[in-house]
Motif scaffolding. Sequence first.
Motif, PDB file in Angstrom:
ATOM      1  N   VAL A  46       0.854  -1.184  -0.116  1.00 46.82           N
ATOM      2  CA  VAL A  46       0.051  -0.058   0.238  1.00 46.82           C
ATOM      3  C   VAL A  46       0.832   1.420  -0.107  1.00 46.82           C
ATOM      4  CG1 VAL A  46      -1.858   1.187   1.248  1.00 46.82           C
ATOM      5  CG2 VAL A  46      -1.779  -1.258   1.263  1.00 46.82           C
ATOM      6  N   ARG A  47       0.716   2.166  -0.897  1.00 48.46           N
ATOM      7  CA  ARG A  47       1.610   3.206  -1.062  1.00 48.46           C
ATOM      8  C   ARG A  47       1.151   4.618  -0.319  1.00 48.46           C
ATOM      9  NH1 ARG A  47       5.613   1.199  -4.147  1.00 48.46           N
ATOM     10  NH2 ARG A  47       5.295  -0.352  -5.561  1.00 48.46           N
ATOM     11  N   ASP A  48       0.046   4.489  -0.233  1.00 49.27           N
ATOM     12  CA  ASP A  48      -0.524   5.773   0.579  1.00 49.27           C
ATOM     13  C   ASP A  48      -1.678   5.661   1.716  1.00 49.27           C
ATOM     14  OD1 ASP A  48      -2.644   5.230  -0.860  1.00 49.27           O
ATOM     15  OD2 ASP A  48      -2.861   6.906  -1.817  1.00 49.27           O
ATOM     16  N   GLN A  49      -1.838   6.637   2.936  1.00 48.69           N
ATOM     17  CA  GLN A  49      -2.573   6.465   3.807  1.00 48.69           C
ATOM     18  C   GLN A  49      -4.030   6.373   3.347  1.00 48.69           C
ATOM     19  OE1 GLN A  49      -1.544   6.170   6.751  1.00 48.69           O
ATOM     20  NE2 GLN A  49      -3.663   5.703   7.390  1.00 48.69           N
ATOM     21  N   THR A  50      -4.373   6.945   2.271  1.00 49.89           N
ATOM     22  CA  THR A  50      -5.769   6.840   1.911  1.00 49.89           C
ATOM     23  C   THR A  50      -6.282   5.602   1.519  1.00 49.89           C
ATOM     24  OG1 THR A  50      -5.802   9.243   1.013  1.00 49.89           O
ATOM     25  CG2 THR A  50      -7.690   7.832   0.265  1.00 49.89           C
ATOM     26  N   THR A  51      -5.404   4.780   0.620  1.00 52.52           N
ATOM     27  CA  THR A  51      -5.780   3.419   0.403  1.00 52.52           C
ATOM     28  C   THR A  51      -5.624   2.532   1.594  1.00 52.52           C
ATOM     29  OG1 THR A  51      -4.748   4.010  -1.876  1.00 52.52           O
ATOM     30  CG2 THR A  51      -4.845   1.619  -1.404  1.00 52.52           C
ATOM     31  N   ALA A  52      -4.672   2.504   2.326  1.00 49.37           N
ATOM     32  CA  ALA A  52      -4.573   1.830   3.618  1.00 49.37           C
ATOM     33  C   ALA A  52      -5.777   1.962   4.556  1.00 49.37           C
ATOM     34  CB  ALA A  52      -3.419   2.345   4.361  1.00 49.37           C
ATOM     35  N   THR A  53      -6.487   3.157   4.602  1.00 48.87           N
ATOM     36  CA  THR A  53      -7.634   3.516   5.231  1.00 48.87           C
ATOM     37  C   THR A  53      -8.885   2.977   4.815  1.00 48.87           C
ATOM     38  OG1 THR A  53      -6.632   5.206   6.162  1.00 48.87           O
ATOM     39  CG2 THR A  53      -8.763   5.249   6.304  1.00 48.87           C
ATOM     40  N   GLN A  54      -8.769   2.829   3.473  1.00 49.30           N
ATOM     41  CA  GLN A  54     -10.077   2.205   2.592  1.00 49.30           C
ATOM     42  C   GLN A  54     -10.104   0.766   2.990  1.00 49.30           C
ATOM     43  OE1 GLN A  54      -9.865   3.204  -1.682  1.00 49.30           O
ATOM     44  NE2 GLN A  54     -11.851   2.294  -1.825  1.00 49.30           N
ATOM     45  N   ILE A  55      -8.561  -0.074   2.563  1.00 46.68           N
ATOM     46  CA  ILE A  55      -8.717  -1.363   2.742  1.00 46.68           C
ATOM     47  C   ILE A  55      -8.978  -1.850   4.240  1.00 46.68           C
ATOM     48  CG2 ILE A  55      -7.018  -3.254   2.660  1.00 46.68           C
ATOM     49  CD1 ILE A  55      -5.724  -1.870   0.374  1.00 46.68           C
ATOM     50  N   ASN A  57     -10.834  -0.381   6.324  1.00 47.32           N
ATOM     51  CA  ASN A  57     -12.439  -0.069   6.782  1.00 47.32           C
ATOM     52  C   ASN A  57     -13.099  -0.988   6.077  1.00 47.32           C
ATOM     53  OD1 ASN A  57     -11.866   2.083   8.353  1.00 47.32           O
ATOM     54  ND2 ASN A  57     -12.465   3.706   6.730  1.00 47.32           N
ATOM     55  N   THR A  58     -12.668  -1.536   4.947  1.00 46.45           N
ATOM     56  CA  THR A  58     -13.504  -2.569   4.184  1.00 46.45           C
ATOM     57  C   THR A  58     -13.559  -3.948   4.824  1.00 46.45           C
ATOM     58  OG1 THR A  58     -13.131  -1.470   2.255  1.00 46.45           O
ATOM     59  CG2 THR A  58     -13.729  -3.845   2.053  1.00 46.45           C
TER      60      THR A  58
END
Length: 104
Positions: A46-55, A57-58
């Motif tokens: 995961v390259r950024d915080q937004t993607t990490a948070t989205q994963i 949360n899902t």
Amino acid sequence: MQDQYNAGNSKIPLLGNIPFIGSLFRSENKTRTKTNLMVFLRPVIVRDQTTATQIANTRYAYLRQQQYGSQSDNRLIKDQNVPMMPPKPLGPSEGGGPPAQNMC
């Protein structure tokens, strides 16, 4: 890995206790259950915080849905000690503070 052995006896009352012929009225059963737990890990970069948070949360929402959708085998007495996942903590964008750092 887990091995579980169970043995049981059943007999017809009184007739199973008679010497010599009592064995005709008795039975034994033995069972063996073997359980293997296998865990498969698949790394994800995961390259950024937004993607990490989205994963996160899902996956958290999926786990909570599975937990609330399951039913206990005990339908007569409700078990009060069933552990439940806490609600997802609020992140900085939802009004929560930054995650707590563990200082050891």
